[in-house]
Design a protein around this motif. Structure first.
Motif, mmCIF file in Angstrom:
data_model
loop_
_atom_site.group_PDB
_atom_site.id
_atom_site.type_symbol
_atom_site.label_atom_id
_atom_site.label_comp_id
_atom_site.label_asym_id
_atom_site.label_seq_id
_atom_site.Cartn_x
_atom_site.Cartn_y
_atom_site.Cartn_z
ATOM 1 N N GLN A 1 -5.195 -0.382 -7.685
ATOM 2 C CA GLN A 1 -5.636 -1.400 -6.901
ATOM 3 C C GLN A 1 -4.464 -2.093 -6.091
ATOM 4 O OE1 GLN A 1 -8.399 -4.280 -8.979
ATOM 5 N NE2 GLN A 1 -10.203 -2.398 -8.724
ATOM 6 N N LEU A 2 -4.884 -2.441 -4.957
ATOM 7 C CA LEU A 2 -3.830 -2.952 -4.301
ATOM 8 C C LEU A 2 -3.732 -4.630 -4.404
ATOM 9 C CD1 LEU A 2 -1.835 -2.461 -1.655
ATOM 10 C CD2 LEU A 2 -3.578 -3.264 -0.086
ATOM 11 N N LEU A 3 -2.417 -5.106 -4.545
ATOM 12 C CA LEU A 3 -2.260 -6.503 -4.663
ATOM 13 C C LEU A 3 -2.985 -7.455 -3.673
ATOM 14 C CD1 LEU A 3 -0.276 -8.879 -6.197
ATOM 15 C CD2 LEU A 3 1.402 -8.108 -4.694
ATOM 16 N N GLU B 1 3.336 1.529 -7.722
ATOM 17 C CA GLU B 1 3.597 0.275 -7.859
ATOM 18 C C GLU B 1 3.321 -0.651 -6.699
ATOM 19 O OE1 GLU B 1 7.222 -0.571 -9.555
ATOM 20 O OE2 GLU B 1 6.755 0.674 -11.779
ATOM 21 N N ASN B 2 2.623 -1.920 -6.958
ATOM 22 C CA ASN B 2 2.558 -2.522 -5.895
ATOM 23 C C ASN B 2 4.015 -3.571 -5.536
ATOM 24 O OD1 ASN B 2 -0.401 -3.241 -4.578
ATOM 25 N ND2 ASN B 2 -0.444 -2.860 -6.696
ATOM 26 N N LEU B 3 3.817 -3.890 -4.150
ATOM 27 C CA LEU B 3 5.331 -4.660 -3.967
ATOM 28 C C LEU B 3 5.374 -5.841 -4.648
ATOM 29 C CD1 LEU B 3 7.353 -4.975 -1.829
ATOM 30 C CD2 LEU B 3 5.784 -6.401 -0.367
ATOM 31 N N ASP B 4 6.754 -6.665 -5.133
ATOM 32 C CA ASP B 4 6.585 -7.738 -5.897
ATOM 33 C C ASP B 4 5.864 -8.758 -5.201
ATOM 34 O OD1 ASP B 4 8.273 -9.363 -7.546
ATOM 35 O OD2 ASP B 4 8.597 -10.418 -5.862
ATOM 36 N N PRO B 5 4.900 -9.661 -5.723
ATOM 37 C CA PRO B 5 4.261 -10.831 -5.113
ATOM 38 C C PRO B 5 4.867 -11.649 -4.102
ATOM 39 C CG PRO B 5 3.463 -10.593 -7.480
ATOM 40 C CD PRO B 5 4.848 -9.623 -7.206
ATOM 41 N N GLU B 6 6.057 -12.205 -4.497
ATOM 42 C CA GLU B 6 7.048 -12.970 -3.982
ATOM 43 C C GLU B 6 7.296 -12.394 -2.277
ATOM 44 O OE1 GLU B 6 11.407 -15.248 -3.889
ATOM 45 O OE2 GLU B 6 10.124 -15.055 -5.624
ATOM 46 N N LEU B 7 7.643 -11.130 -2.417
ATOM 47 C CA LEU B 7 7.933 -10.225 -1.143
ATOM 48 C C LEU B 7 6.909 -10.139 -0.444
ATOM 49 C CD1 LEU B 7 10.621 -7.653 -2.402
ATOM 50 C CD2 LEU B 7 11.109 -9.880 -1.117
ATOM 51 N N TYR B 8 5.774 -9.872 -0.953
ATOM 52 C CA TYR B 8 4.440 -9.489 -0.366
ATOM 53 C C TYR B 8 4.301 -11.126 0.307
ATOM 54 C CZ TYR B 8 -0.711 -8.731 -0.069
ATOM 55 O OH TYR B 8 -2.023 -8.479 0.262
ATOM 56 N N PHE C 1 0.974 -1.188 0.057
ATOM 57 C CA PHE C 1 -0.030 -0.130 0.175
ATOM 58 C C PHE C 1 0.885 1.145 0.026
ATOM 59 C CE2 PHE C 1 -2.136 3.160 2.755
ATOM 60 C CZ PHE C 1 -3.220 3.780 1.728
ATOM 61 N N ILE C 2 2.095 1.377 1.035
ATOM 62 C CA ILE C 2 2.764 2.287 0.910
ATOM 63 C C ILE C 2 3.566 2.682 -0.589
ATOM 64 C CG2 ILE C 2 5.027 3.441 1.953
ATOM 65 C CD1 ILE C 2 4.021 1.960 4.446
ATOM 66 N N SER C 3 3.931 1.473 -1.125
ATOM 67 C CA SER C 3 4.640 1.605 -2.376
ATOM 68 C C SER C 3 3.811 2.189 -3.268
ATOM 69 C CB SER C 3 5.163 0.145 -2.648
ATOM 70 O OG SER C 3 5.671 0.210 -3.990
ATOM 71 N N LEU C 4 2.553 1.578 -3.490
ATOM 72 C CA LEU C 4 1.467 2.107 -4.518
ATOM 73 C C LEU C 4 1.167 3.394 -4.308
ATOM 74 C CD1 LEU C 4 -0.369 0.976 -6.597
ATOM 75 C CD2 LEU C 4 -2.181 0.664 -4.811
ATOM 76 N N MET C 5 1.088 4.155 -3.015
ATOM 77 C CA MET C 5 0.758 5.495 -2.579
ATOM 78 C C MET C 5 1.966 6.329 -3.289
ATOM 79 S SD MET C 5 -2.245 5.642 -1.679
ATOM 80 C CE MET C 5 -2.512 7.132 -0.555
ATOM 81 N N PHE C 6 3.256 5.884 -3.099
ATOM 82 C CA PHE C 6 4.408 6.850 -3.344
ATOM 83 C C PHE C 6 5.086 6.357 -4.642
ATOM 84 C CE2 PHE C 6 3.545 7.163 1.317
ATOM 85 C CZ PHE C 6 3.970 8.367 1.594
ATOM 86 N N ASN C 7 5.051 5.470 -5.137
ATOM 87 C CA ASN C 7 5.616 4.930 -6.232
ATOM 88 C C ASN C 7 4.754 4.644 -7.088
ATOM 89 O OD1 ASN C 7 7.954 5.234 -4.801
ATOM 90 N ND2 ASN C 7 8.168 3.235 -4.145
#
Length: 241
Positions: free
Chosen positions: A139-141, A69-76, A61-67
């Motif tokens: 949208q959020l991953l 882009e969503n976080l990489d799914p594997e890291l998520y 969510f933070i990455s999506l708001m500021f960058n």
């Protein structure tokens, strides 16, 4: 890029639960350094690790708001679930320390062994353990657990409900029958309902798709209430301090 209200509520509630866990953990660690009670660091670690259940969506969510882009799914996936096994071990150790100390070590050993296959599956068979659809812009991953991780995570959550919450309800009944102090009964009641709410909220959040937003938010409110009850239940009274 415009971010939908669903994403804001979904990601914001996840971030709030992570922060609640971090705040409670900080309070318990601070109390330990002041009072030197041996179980307080474990309570603090449990609070922190339970909060990491939402670390993946919070960071995404933070990455999506500021960058944008969503976080990489594997890291998520790894951020969200890597602490679940050890958190369960710590919670079970804490619970059995209170209501059945003689079973504390065997239960801890059993669940510690179960951690191994969970982490082996997570780190060596990562691609098989989760699935994720590419989210629409703004949208959020979201991910779905698969195979052994899916069932073992469910087992851990059910352990919180039936083993930990059930154990505290059993202890409450015992204390009531012995006409124990109202303050002691109140704390055990808080722990019993706290773990029940946390587990119930976790199950609801795990099985509900994020597009059913009002139910997801309701599940997270239940988890937040569980957090607060657990925090109050483990908090030493002024008399004890």
């Amino acid at each position: 890029m415009a971010v939908s209200i669903v994403t804001i509520l979904n990601g914001g509630s996840a971030l709030a639960l992570v922060l609640i866990g971090g705040i409670f953990a900080t309070i318990y660690f601070k109390m330990y350094f002041e009072e030197k009670r041996k179980l307080l660091p474990l309570v603090g670690f449990a609070a922190f690790s339970m909060g990491t259940f939402y670390l993946g969506p919070a960071i995404s969510f933070i990455s999506l708001m500021f960058n944008g882009e969503n976080l990489d799914p594997e890291l998520y996936f790894k951020f969200s679930y890597v602490f679940i096994p050890i958190a369960t071990v710590v919670v079970l150790y804490l619970g059995f320390s209170v209501f059945q100390p003689k079973y504390r070590i065997p239960i801890t050993i059993l669940y510690s062994i179960l951690c191994i296959d969970y982490w082996v599956a997570m780190f060596f068979y990562t691609d098989m353990m989760f699935s994720a659809e590419v989210p629409l812009p703004g949208q959020l991953l979201d991910i779905n657990l698969e195979h052994i991780i899916k069932y073992q995570t469910a087992f851990y959550i059910l352990s919180l409900i039936f083993v930990i919450s059930g154990g505290f309800f059993w202890m409450r009944r015992k204390l009531v029958s012995q006409n124990s102090e109202a303050k002691e009964i109140k704390k055990i009641t808080q722990l019993a309902f706290g773990w029940a709410f946390f587990g119930l909220g976790a199950i609801m959040d795990s099985i509900l798709p994020t597009d059913l937003l009002k139910y997801v938010i309701f599940a997270r409110i239940i988890m937040g209430a569980g957090y607060i009850l657990i925090f109050l239940g483990f908090m030493p009274s002024k008399k004890e301090a």
